[in-house]
Design an enzyme around this catalytic site. Structure first.
Site, PDB file in Angstrom:
ATOM      1  N   GLN A 266       3.698  -0.901   2.745  1.00  0.00           N
ATOM      2  CA  GLN A 266       3.041  -1.783   1.579  1.00  0.00           C
ATOM      3  C   GLN A 266       3.949  -2.628   1.198  1.00  0.00           C
ATOM      4  OE1 GLN A 266      -0.492  -2.063   0.268  1.00  0.00           O
ATOM      5  NE2 GLN A 266       0.539  -3.912  -0.179  1.00  0.00           N
TER       6      GLN A 266
ATOM      7  N   ASP B 144      -0.171  -2.223  -9.750  1.00  0.00           N
ATOM      8  CA  ASP B 144      -0.623  -1.166  -9.059  1.00  0.00           C
ATOM      9  C   ASP B 144      -1.782  -0.183  -9.953  1.00  0.00           C
ATOM     10  OD1 ASP B 144      -1.530   0.901  -7.013  1.00  0.00           O
ATOM     11  OD2 ASP B 144       0.529   2.011  -7.133  1.00  0.00           O
TER      12      ASP B 144
ATOM     13  N   ARG C 200      -0.683   9.772   6.023  1.00  0.00           N
ATOM     14  CA  ARG C 200      -0.880   9.618   4.549  1.00  0.00           C
ATOM     15  C   ARG C 200      -0.908  10.924   4.015  1.00  0.00           C
ATOM     16  NH1 ARG C 200      -4.247   5.163   1.402  1.00  0.00           N
ATOM     17  NH2 ARG C 200      -2.622   3.974   1.855  1.00  0.00           N
TER      18      ARG C 200
ATOM     19  N   CYS D  58      -1.530  -4.271  -4.830  1.00  0.00           N
ATOM     20  CA  CYS D  58      -1.441  -3.712  -3.414  1.00  0.00           C
ATOM     21  C   CYS D  58      -2.913  -3.337  -3.192  1.00  0.00           C
ATOM     22  CB  CYS D  58      -0.585  -2.374  -3.442  1.00  0.00           C
ATOM     23  SG  CYS D  58      -0.862  -1.248  -4.813  1.00  0.00           S
TER      24      CYS D  58
ATOM     25  N   HIS E  47       5.498   4.362  -0.459  1.00  0.00           N
ATOM     26  CA  HIS E  47       4.516   3.537   0.429  1.00  0.00           C
ATOM     27  C   HIS E  47       5.224   2.333   1.103  1.00  0.00           C
ATOM     28  CE1 HIS E  47       0.665   2.166   1.710  1.00  0.00           C
ATOM     29  NE2 HIS E  47       0.333   1.816   0.786  1.00  0.00           N
TER      30      HIS E  47
ATOM     31  N   ARG F  33      -0.642  -6.595   6.007  1.00  0.00           N
ATOM     32  CA  ARG F  33      -0.510  -5.095   6.350  1.00  0.00           C
ATOM     33  C   ARG F  33      -0.473  -4.956   8.094  1.00  0.00           C
ATOM     34  NH1 ARG F  33      -1.435  -1.263   2.739  1.00  0.00           N
ATOM     35  NH2 ARG F  33      -0.551   0.079   4.373  1.00  0.00           N
TER      36      ARG F  33
HETATM   37  N1   CP Z   1      -2.892  -0.615  -0.358  1.00  0.00           N
HETATM   38  C1   CP Z   1      -3.366   0.140   0.374  1.00  0.00           C
HETATM   39  O1   CP Z   1      -2.675   1.091   0.887  1.00  0.00           O
HETATM   40  O2   CP Z   1      -4.537   0.649   0.479  1.00  0.00           O
HETATM   41  P1   CP Z   1      -5.651   1.624   0.915  1.00  0.00           P
HETATM   42  O3   CP Z   1      -5.299   2.921   0.065  1.00  0.00           O
HETATM   43  O4   CP Z   1      -7.078   1.153   1.263  1.00  0.00           O
HETATM   44  O5   CP Z   1      -5.070   2.035   2.482  1.00  0.00           O
HETATM   45  N1  NVA Z   2      -0.069   4.406  -6.241  1.00  0.00           N
HETATM   46  C1  NVA Z   2      -1.313   4.320  -5.439  1.00  0.00           C
HETATM   47  C2  NVA Z   2      -1.373   3.401  -4.423  1.00  0.00           C
HETATM   48  C3  NVA Z   2      -2.626   2.835  -3.757  1.00  0.00           C
HETATM   49  C4  NVA Z   2      -2.279   2.007  -2.334  1.00  0.00           C
HETATM   50  C5  NVA Z   2      -1.948   5.487  -5.078  1.00  0.00           C
HETATM   51  O1  NVA Z   2      -1.039   6.315  -4.591  1.00  0.00           O
HETATM   52  O2  NVA Z   2      -2.825   5.839  -5.237  1.00  0.00           O
END
Ligand code: CP
Ligand code: NVA
Length: 298
Positions: free
Chosen positions: A131, A217, A101, A257, A128, A285
């Site tokens: 997700q 989101d 990540r 999400c 993502h 997930r």
């Molecule tokens: N939706 C999602 O990816 O959540 P987190 O940021 O908690 O991993």
């Molecule tokens: N668009 C958001 C998604 C979180 C799961 C971010 O990148 O923070």
């Protein structure tokens, strides 16, 4: 050995392999499971916060017979400027796979290239993929095949979530409508590159009309905190609420999400009315990522 770097690069047949395996992992959870990661150690290299992604990958790796090592990017030399290429070559010699990540998509791509181990994008600024695979799985559990349906994304149309939805729409054959103010619309180049039936508009009422799925989101993605005030000002109104849900098809799904900010991208009443779906998304997930891990090592 395979990588899941983006939905743009994921072949259509692999979407189907992953989604159908996920159903089996969900059904069989708690019974003796295949152990495709037996004897393996996977790293989770995270430069951004996470609740769902971290926990679902750690639990999923364990349930598939492997072990995981959580590496906050700030705690390893990467955070002090060691190049991603060198980090990848070191981790690739000791580990069997990596879940990453981070900010730049190029970092995940470079890691995959230099490490020689299966690499999974657990969120970048660009996409993502895990997700959206879980979201499609969740929709199809209750509403049947997503092909031919209408999915409407409301809010920040220029961040990672809508981008992954754009690539999924082109591959799986559903209509995607993105309702966002001009500065937060996806780049026309990205939409063109994806192909498929994508509508980008400022008109959220029209975009929601007849939709099978309303999706949103956060307005302020990770890394964009300095823009918070401006984003709240420009995105204000691009909210899923009861009035908007009335425009969708009766029985339409409402999904998020998470994490959710009530009163911003979704109102509290709509969030609670659809909490069963939203938290099933979060649970899924785990099942979908077990299918991704299994696919990556096969
Ligand atoms: N939706 C999602 O990816 O959540 P987190 O940021 O908690 O991993
Ligand atoms: N668009 C958001 C998604 C979180 C799961 C971010 O990148 O923070």
């Amino acid at each position: 050995m395979k990588h899941l770097l983006s939905l743009e690069k994921l072949p259509r047949a692999d979407f189907e392999t992953i989604l159908s395996a996920a159903a089996g992992f969900k059904r069989e959870r708690g019974r003796p499971q295949p152990q495709p990661l037996a004897g393996q150690t996977w790293a989770l290299v995270f430069s951004k916060s996470s609740t769902r992604t971290r926990v679902s990958f750690e639990v999923g790796i364990r349930e598939l017979g492997g072990e995981s090592l959580f590496l906050s990017a700030n705690d390893i030399q990467l955070g002090r400027g060691e190049p991603i290429q060198d980090t990848a070559r070191v981790l690739g010699r000791m580990l069997h796979g990596a879940v990453i990540r981070t900010f730049a998509q190029s970092d995940v791509d470079t890691f995959a290239e230099f490490s020689g181990i299966p690499t999974i994008n657990a969120l970048t600024d660009a996409e993502h993929p895990c997700q959206v695979l879980a979201d499609i799985f969740t929709f199809e559990e209750t509403h049947g095949p997503i092909a031919g349906r209408v999915v409407t994304f409301i809010g920040d149309g220029a961040c990672n979530m809508p981008a992954s939805w754009i690539f999924a729409a082109a591959k799986l054959g559903f209509e995607l409508r993105i309702a966002a103010p001009k500065p937060f619309q996806p780049s026309p180049e990205l939409v063109r590159r994806a192909g498929g039936a994508i509508v980008v508009t400022e008109d959220l009422q029209a975009a929601a009309t007849g939709a099978d799925l309303l999706y949103t989101d956060v307005w302020v993605s990770m890394g964009k905190e300095a823009e918070e005030a401006e984003r709240i000002r420009v995105l204000g109104g691009y909210q899923i609420n009861q009035a908007l849900v009335k425009r969708a098809r009766p029985g339409a799904a409402v999904m998020h999400c998470l994490p959710a900010y009530r009163g911003k991208e979704i109102d509290a009443e709509t969030f609670e009315a659809h909490a069963a779906t939203i938290f099933t998304q979060a649970e899924n997930r785990l099942h979908v990522q077990k299918a991704i891990l299994n696919w990556a090592v096969s």
